[in-house]
Design a protein around this motif. Structure first.
Motif, mmCIF file in Angstrom:
data_model
loop_
_atom_site.group_PDB
_atom_site.id
_atom_site.type_symbol
_atom_site.label_atom_id
_atom_site.label_comp_id
_atom_site.label_asym_id
_atom_site.label_seq_id
_atom_site.Cartn_x
_atom_site.Cartn_y
_atom_site.Cartn_z
ATOM 1 N N GLY A 191 16.139 5.500 20.259
ATOM 2 C CA GLY A 191 16.483 4.226 21.323
ATOM 3 C C GLY A 191 17.520 4.721 22.264
ATOM 4 N N GLY B 28 17.868 -1.228 25.659
ATOM 5 C CA GLY B 28 19.332 -1.382 25.341
ATOM 6 C C GLY B 28 20.087 -1.677 26.784
ATOM 7 N N ARG B 29 21.647 -1.503 26.535
ATOM 8 C CA ARG B 29 22.350 -1.768 27.716
ATOM 9 C C ARG B 29 22.594 -1.039 28.453
ATOM 10 N NH1 ARG B 29 28.584 -2.153 26.061
ATOM 11 N NH2 ARG B 29 28.446 -0.295 26.211
ATOM 12 N N ARG B 30 22.467 -1.175 29.799
ATOM 13 C CA ARG B 30 22.472 -0.545 31.081
ATOM 14 C C ARG B 30 23.959 -0.577 31.621
ATOM 15 N NH1 ARG B 30 18.564 1.082 28.929
ATOM 16 N NH2 ARG B 30 16.450 1.140 29.820
ATOM 17 N N GLY C 30 14.327 1.654 24.707
ATOM 18 C CA GLY C 30 14.601 1.575 26.042
ATOM 19 C C GLY C 30 15.000 0.139 26.466
ATOM 20 N N ASN D 138 17.184 4.684 26.535
ATOM 21 C CA ASN D 138 18.320 4.197 27.200
ATOM 22 C C ASN D 138 18.780 5.280 28.332
ATOM 23 O OD1 ASN D 138 17.813 1.643 25.632
ATOM 24 N ND2 ASN D 138 19.603 2.099 24.664
ATOM 25 N N GLY E 229 18.817 -3.533 22.387
ATOM 26 C CA GLY E 229 18.828 -4.962 23.134
ATOM 27 C C GLY E 229 18.068 -6.142 22.442
ATOM 28 N N HIS F 255 23.309 -2.972 21.258
ATOM 29 C CA HIS F 255 23.318 -2.263 22.389
ATOM 30 C C HIS F 255 22.086 -1.288 22.686
ATOM 31 C CE1 HIS F 255 28.101 -3.181 22.916
ATOM 32 N NE2 HIS F 255 27.262 -4.105 23.452
ATOM 33 N N ILE F 256 21.863 -0.627 21.486
ATOM 34 C CA ILE F 256 20.822 0.392 21.595
ATOM 35 C C ILE F 256 19.328 -0.327 21.773
ATOM 36 C CG2 ILE F 256 19.615 2.080 20.261
ATOM 37 C CD1 ILE F 256 21.838 2.891 18.807
ATOM 38 N N GLY G 256 22.302 3.539 31.684
ATOM 39 C CA GLY G 256 22.434 3.606 30.321
ATOM 40 C C GLY G 256 23.084 4.934 29.755
ATOM 41 N N ASP H 187 17.910 6.144 31.887
ATOM 42 C CA ASP H 187 18.517 5.508 32.943
ATOM 43 C C ASP H 187 19.843 5.851 33.426
ATOM 44 O OD1 ASP H 187 20.099 2.687 33.549
ATOM 45 O OD2 ASP H 187 18.298 2.378 34.514
#
Length: 208
Positions: free
Chosen positions: A41, A206-208, A204, A45, A90, A87-88, A51, A48
């Motif tokens: 994960g 998760g938080r950006r 993918g 992330n 999402g 966060h990982i 990320g 990006d």
């Protein structure tokens, strides 16, 4: 997967089993599924730029050498671990747990209890590798830490780039290509790549 092996070897499985109310062997099998999921994960992330920068920022907050001399579970903040997992993964978090439970020999409920414990340990492991250049657990080094501002460039030598390299190495190699059609307890545990394949597009998010 060297990273999974390194982390597993630092875990006090007997005490961890008591903490989550399971057998040590079951905990080991669940961790062998959960750890590649967390690392996968993070890797997804990190593809990006936003990320990757978020992860580097998080590593700076988890530069606590949790694995030094073996993990002390009293030092692991599970509430923090729940936030990290959110966060990982999402919005796909529940689907990830469901997929891990249905595809591995460990129950989804046990994996769900373990991930908030394992997530801060994974970030501490990565912080040692990325921020300190630690070649081994607690090894190392005093490599000067690069400011998170410098990592935003994402170029060679930046923290973003180092993070991607470390995560790629953590998930590479191993026995990922030696997948049986129906993984047994042993093959599922040893073939971390199969966990990543099973989760597929769930990673993918998760938080950006």
């Amino acid at each position: 997967m060297a990273a999974v092996d390194d982390i597993l070897q630092s875990l006090p499985l007997d005490r961890l089993a008591q903490q989550v109310g399971a057998d040590p062997q079951e905990v080991q099998q669940a961790a062998q599924a959960a750890l590649p999921a967390l690392l996968g994960g993070l890797q997804a992330n990190a593809q990006d730029p936003g990320g990757a920068s978020s992860i580097v920022e998080a590593l700076g907050q988890h530069d606590d050498d949790l694995l030094q001399g073996g993990v002390d579970l009293d030092q692991v903040d599970q509430q923090d671990g729940e936030k990290i997992a959110s966060h990982i993964f999402g919005s796909n978090e529940e689907q990830v747990y469901s997929a891990l439970g249905s595809s591995s020999s460990a129950s989804g409920g046990l994996i769900r209890r373990l991930i908030p414990i394992l997530a801060p340990i994974v970030l501490s492991y990565l912080a040692n590798k990325v921020l300190k250049g630690g070649g081994g657990l607690g090894g190392g080094g005093t490599t000067p830490q690069t400011s998170p501002d410098n990592s935003a460039q994402g170029g060679p030598g930046s923290l973003d780039s180092m993070l991607q390299d470390v995560l790629g190495g953590a998930l590479g190699g191993g026995t990922a290509t030696q997948q049986a059609p129906a993984p047994t307890q042993q093959t599922q545990g040893s073939a971390g790549g199969s966990i990543i394949d099973i989760l597929g597009g769930l990673l993918g998010g998760g938080r950006r």
